[in-house]
Design an enzyme around this catalytic site. Sequence first.
Site, short mmCIF file in Angstrom:
data_model
loop_
_atom_site.label_atom_id
_atom_site.label_comp_id
_atom_site.label_asym_id
_atom_site.label_seq_id
_atom_site.Cartn_x
_atom_site.Cartn_y
_atom_site.Cartn_z
N ASP A 87 70.56 -1.39 154.41
CA ASP A 87 69.50 -1.78 153.98
C ASP A 87 69.43 -2.96 153.79
O ASP A 87 70.14 -3.48 153.48
CB ASP A 87 68.74 -0.71 153.10
CG ASP A 87 67.75 0.10 152.94
OD1 ASP A 87 67.11 -1.37 153.52
OD2 ASP A 87 67.30 1.13 153.18
N TYR A 96 52.74 -1.54 165.59
CA TYR A 96 53.21 -0.20 165.15
C TYR A 96 53.94 0.50 166.43
O TYR A 96 55.01 0.87 167.22
CB TYR A 96 52.57 0.55 164.01
CG TYR A 96 53.57 1.25 163.88
CD1 TYR A 96 55.23 1.10 162.75
CD2 TYR A 96 53.37 2.62 163.91
CE1 TYR A 96 56.17 1.73 162.69
CE2 TYR A 96 54.38 3.87 164.16
CZ TYR A 96 56.29 3.51 162.88
OH TYR A 96 56.76 4.46 162.46
N VAL A 130 55.79 11.25 157.47
CA VAL A 130 57.02 11.80 156.71
C VAL A 130 56.85 11.62 155.10
O VAL A 130 56.03 10.73 154.64
CB VAL A 130 58.06 11.16 156.92
CG1 VAL A 130 59.30 12.09 156.41
CG2 VAL A 130 58.31 11.81 158.70
N SER A 160 58.82 7.61 167.14
CA SER A 160 58.07 7.98 166.21
C SER A 160 56.24 8.66 167.56
O SER A 160 56.34 8.53 168.15
CB SER A 160 57.05 6.35 165.63
OG SER A 160 55.35 6.79 165.21
N ASP A 205 70.15 -7.01 156.84
CA ASP A 205 68.69 -6.79 157.67
C ASP A 205 69.21 -6.62 158.78
O ASP A 205 69.76 -7.22 159.08
CB ASP A 205 67.98 -8.21 157.18
CG ASP A 205 66.01 -8.31 157.87
OD1 ASP A 205 65.98 -7.87 158.54
OD2 ASP A 205 65.91 -8.98 156.79
N VAL A 206 67.94 -5.62 159.17
CA VAL A 206 68.23 -5.00 160.60
C VAL A 206 67.97 -6.78 161.29
O VAL A 206 68.51 -6.38 162.79
CB VAL A 206 67.71 -4.11 161.47
CG1 VAL A 206 68.35 -3.21 160.50
CG2 VAL A 206 66.26 -4.55 161.00
#
Length: 284
Positions: free
Chosen positions: A37, A171, A204, A158, A77-78
């Site tokens: 994360d 998004y 969610v 999503s 961090d991605v």
Amino acid sequence: MARLSGKVAFITGAGQGQGRSHAIRLAEDGADIIATDVCETSIHPAMRYGQAGADDLEETRKLVEKAGGRCITAKADVRDLAALKAAVEAGIKEFGHIDTVVANAGVITFHHSSLDITEEVYDLVVDVNQKGVWNTIQATAPSMIEAKRGGSIIITSSAAGIRGQAPYAHYAASKHAIVGMAKSFANEFGRHGIRVNTIHPTGVLTAMGTHPDAGDLVATEPLFLMGATNILVDLDQPITGEFAPLPVLQPSDVSQVVAFLASDESRYITGVQLPVDAGNTNKP
């Protein structure tokens, strides 16, 4: 024998929410976990909801071990490919290989109009949600190919990666983009026995899914409410036949699907966009 016994899963965004839930569920099914994360409670003021800190990721480790799995954690961090590669290296040193990748990390911001989205906020969302998935695959896939064990890459998209939901086009754009990425990688990696699929949750019950700005949009933007409304009722309640759609999923509802895609039960499923959405993307 547990259906994921002997498998190792690399999970991004594992400090809270869906990522933590996925880590626990896969551990319950026998997997060992490499949990990563960003470990920063606020990466941008536009986020307006808390991200996972180092303590949250440590709590995930404890919960995974309580569920019966081994777990190592890494701050990554991605958006930082080098950090992801370091996490992969540490995970392989500990467990020997990676069988499952859950590219789960993602962020969202809400706006009254997509024309209100600044360049900075657009870059934030696309860098985490789209480039972050790219980086995760770049960091993990080479070792999976080299190991010749096959595997499963599961990407969290999503309902907004299927529908034209509004008013958060940045998004939706990021979540549509990773569908194309997954389809292409599914074709490239098939020869290596590696499956690549996207899952598409509706809202969610997580920090992201209960974003403080969402309630305001429900009251002021009809398109937002239309996009967020599901079709199925709450299946944990008595079924009356009245239209009272489930507001949001529980993280565990998504984790069950992740566990299926991680297992050999789904061994010939690849390149698929799998909604986990209470009918959201099928509604009229």
